[in-house]
Motif scaffolding. Sequence first.
Motif, PDB file in Angstrom:
ATOM      1  N   UNK A   1      64.001  59.036 133.173  1.00 18.34           N
ATOM      2  CA  UNK A   1      64.825  57.832 132.979  1.00 18.34           C
ATOM      3  C   UNK A   1      65.610  57.480 134.241  1.00 18.34           C
ATOM      4  N   UNK A   2      65.857  58.455 135.116  1.00 22.59           N
ATOM      5  CA  UNK A   2      66.615  58.163 136.350  1.00 22.59           C
ATOM      6  C   UNK A   2      65.843  57.222 137.275  1.00 22.59           C
ATOM      7  N   UNK A   3      64.515  57.279 137.204  1.00 21.72           N
ATOM      8  CA  UNK A   3      63.700  56.429 138.078  1.00 21.72           C
ATOM      9  C   UNK A   3      63.571  55.005 137.524  1.00 21.72           C
ATOM     10  N   UNK A   4      63.788  54.894 136.206  1.00 19.93           N
ATOM     11  CA  UNK A   4      63.421  53.653 135.532  1.00 19.93           C
ATOM     12  C   UNK A   4      64.556  52.641 135.479  1.00 19.93           C
ATOM     13  N   UNK A   5      64.875  52.116 136.654  1.00 22.44           N
ATOM     14  CA  UNK A   5      65.871  51.053 136.760  1.00 22.44           C
ATOM     15  C   UNK A   5      65.112  49.726 136.863  1.00 22.44           C
ATOM     16  N   UNK A   6      65.798  48.608 136.570  1.00 21.47           N
ATOM     17  CA  UNK A   6      65.122  47.316 136.664  1.00 21.47           C
ATOM     18  C   UNK A   6      64.499  47.088 138.048  1.00 21.47           C
ATOM     19  N   UNK A   7      63.344  46.457 138.074  1.00 19.75           N
ATOM     20  CA  UNK A   7      62.640  46.094 139.311  1.00 19.75           C
ATOM     21  C   UNK A   7      62.077  47.285 140.082  1.00 19.75           C
ATOM     22  N   UNK A   8      61.972  48.437 139.438  1.00 21.61           N
ATOM     23  CA  UNK A   8      61.322  49.598 140.066  1.00 21.61           C
ATOM     24  C   UNK A   8      60.146  49.995 139.178  1.00 21.61           C
TER      25      UNK A   8
ATOM     26  N   UNK B   1      64.064  58.385 125.991  1.00 21.79           N
ATOM     27  CA  UNK B   1      64.483  58.213 127.389  1.00 21.79           C
ATOM     28  C   UNK B   1      64.049  56.846 127.914  1.00 21.79           C
ATOM     29  N   UNK B   2      63.360  56.071 127.079  1.00 25.06           N
ATOM     30  CA  UNK B   2      62.925  54.727 127.470  1.00 25.06           C
ATOM     31  C   UNK B   2      63.992  53.721 127.052  1.00 25.06           C
ATOM     32  N   UNK B   3      64.953  53.497 127.930  1.00 30.84           N
ATOM     33  CA  UNK B   3      66.074  52.653 127.534  1.00 30.84           C
ATOM     34  C   UNK B   3      66.115  51.294 128.221  1.00 30.84           C
ATOM     35  N   UNK B   4      64.972  50.868 128.794  1.00 28.93           N
ATOM     36  CA  UNK B   4      64.985  49.599 129.523  1.00 28.93           C
ATOM     37  C   UNK B   4      65.128  48.416 128.557  1.00 28.93           C
ATOM     38  N   UNK B   5      65.512  47.264 129.126  1.00 28.49           N
ATOM     39  CA  UNK B   5      65.657  46.057 128.301  1.00 28.49           C
ATOM     40  C   UNK B   5      64.344  45.712 127.623  1.00 28.49           C
ATOM     41  N   UNK B   6      63.236  45.908 128.364  1.00 27.73           N
ATOM     42  CA  UNK B   6      61.915  45.577 127.808  1.00 27.73           C
ATOM     43  C   UNK B   6      61.610  46.448 126.587  1.00 27.73           C
TER      44      UNK B   6
ATOM     45  N   UNK C   1      63.797  47.983 124.718  1.00 29.07           N
ATOM     46  CA  UNK C   1      64.728  47.626 123.634  1.00 29.07           C
ATOM     47  C   UNK C   1      64.240  46.383 122.898  1.00 29.07           C
ATOM     48  N   UNK C   2      63.728  45.414 123.672  1.00 32.78           N
ATOM     49  CA  UNK C   2      63.225  44.190 123.052  1.00 32.78           C
ATOM     50  C   UNK C   2      62.001  44.489 122.184  1.00 32.78           C
ATOM     51  N   UNK C   3      61.104  45.328 122.698  1.00 33.44           N
ATOM     52  CA  UNK C   3      59.906  45.694 121.914  1.00 33.44           C
ATOM     53  C   UNK C   3      60.300  46.420 120.633  1.00 33.44           C
ATOM     54  N   UNK C   4      61.287  47.314 120.747  1.00 32.17           N
ATOM     55  CA  UNK C   4      61.743  48.066 119.568  1.00 32.17           C
ATOM     56  C   UNK C   4      62.299  47.125 118.510  1.00 32.17           C
ATOM     57  N   UNK C   5      63.136  46.193 118.979  1.00 34.07           N
ATOM     58  CA  UNK C   5      63.769  45.262 118.041  1.00 34.07           C
ATOM     59  C   UNK C   5      62.728  44.364 117.375  1.00 34.07           C
ATOM     60  N   UNK C   6      61.788  43.886 118.204  1.00 28.72           N
ATOM     61  CA  UNK C   6      60.740  43.006 117.704  1.00 28.72           C
ATOM     62  C   UNK C   6      59.885  43.694 116.637  1.00 28.72           C
ATOM     63  N   UNK C   7      59.692  45.014 116.823  1.00 34.25           N
ATOM     64  CA  UNK C   7      58.867  45.763 115.868  1.00 34.25           C
ATOM     65  C   UNK C   7      59.631  46.126 114.600  1.00 34.25           C
TER      66      UNK C   7
ATOM     67  N   UNK D   1      59.970  57.950 121.480  1.00 30.24           N
ATOM     68  CA  UNK D   1      59.003  56.876 121.779  1.00 30.24           C
ATOM     69  C   UNK D   1      57.668  57.479 122.230  1.00 30.24           C
ATOM     70  N   UNK D   2      57.702  58.275 123.305  1.00 32.06           N
ATOM     71  CA  UNK D   2      56.462  58.865 123.838  1.00 32.06           C
ATOM     72  C   UNK D   2      56.133  60.161 123.115  1.00 32.06           C
ATOM     73  N   UNK D   3      55.053  60.146 122.352  1.00 38.35           N
ATOM     74  CA  UNK D   3      54.606  61.349 121.653  1.00 38.35           C
ATOM     75  C   UNK D   3      53.086  61.364 121.630  1.00 38.35           C
TER      76      UNK D   3
END
Lengths: 123, 164
Positions: B108-115, A83-88, A90-96, A55-57
């Motif tokens: 990625x260890x820091x990137x939990x929801x609401x942080x 390493x960007x595995x947040x729900x947000x 994932x949603x952006x990836x899917x949307x794209x 993702x980040x490059x």
Amino acid sequence: MKILVADDSRVMRQIVIRTLRQAGHGGHDIVEAENGRQAVELVQTEAPDLVLSDWNMPEMNGIDALLTLRGAGNAVPFGFVTSEGSDEMRARAEQAGAAFLIAKPFTPEAFDEALTGVGLVAS
Amino acid sequence: MTVGAVETHLPGPKEVRDLLSGLLGREVELRTAPPLVVSRKRPASVGVYVDARLVVRAVIVCDLPLSAYAAAAIALLPLPTTEASLEAGGLDETLAENLHEVLNVAASMFNVPDAPHLKLHALHPAGLPLPGDVHGRTLTLGRREDLAVDVPGYGSGRLSVVLT
């Protein structure tokens, strides 16, 4: 099958290629890109069957590379390995138009599941 | 929405162990350790993590042995490649590049929801001069995790996660 691996880290490209092999998906032609811009160019010249992208490059990030490809009418299957595995994210990836997102650190099982899950390769 | 009140997530030992085990492809072992004090005699690598506004929120400190062992393990480099680095008191270019990726994924260890969402902003590899402000951040007391880490097949070193 030809697979394009895009990541600005040389060691991570090696790990992705090694993990593909460990997941039982060895023997493919691998093309490597160091950033999103190079990935877009190589998709157009090399016509891979699958893109696995960070993702980040620098130069161009992975999501912009995907949006550029889709904007140009290119429908190559595209998955993020990031390493960007947040729900947000994932949603952006899917949307794209991404087929999947594999979070780093990953296992061979995660690769196998992602690749077979979208029907890109046989299980 | 409250802005500024959200705290950076301090990863616990299990999160550190899972991250390193997954990334290095081997089961690392951890135990708590006294705070790691970086000095000229005890060089360390420092990864600096920033939020979306480029505010430094955290640093991860790896002493020279762990820097070399983790950097070698991620690329399956043989153990002797680390000896020269340990003797020279700093990382060579390949090990520094590999460690950058270890600490990049460690964000990625820091990137939990609401942080706050953090990313690696800079890596100061062990052996190179450490800027004074970065050195100061490694000494922050309070919200930090100090660990001794054993990388099977390579050796042991020290790691600290410090919120600043």
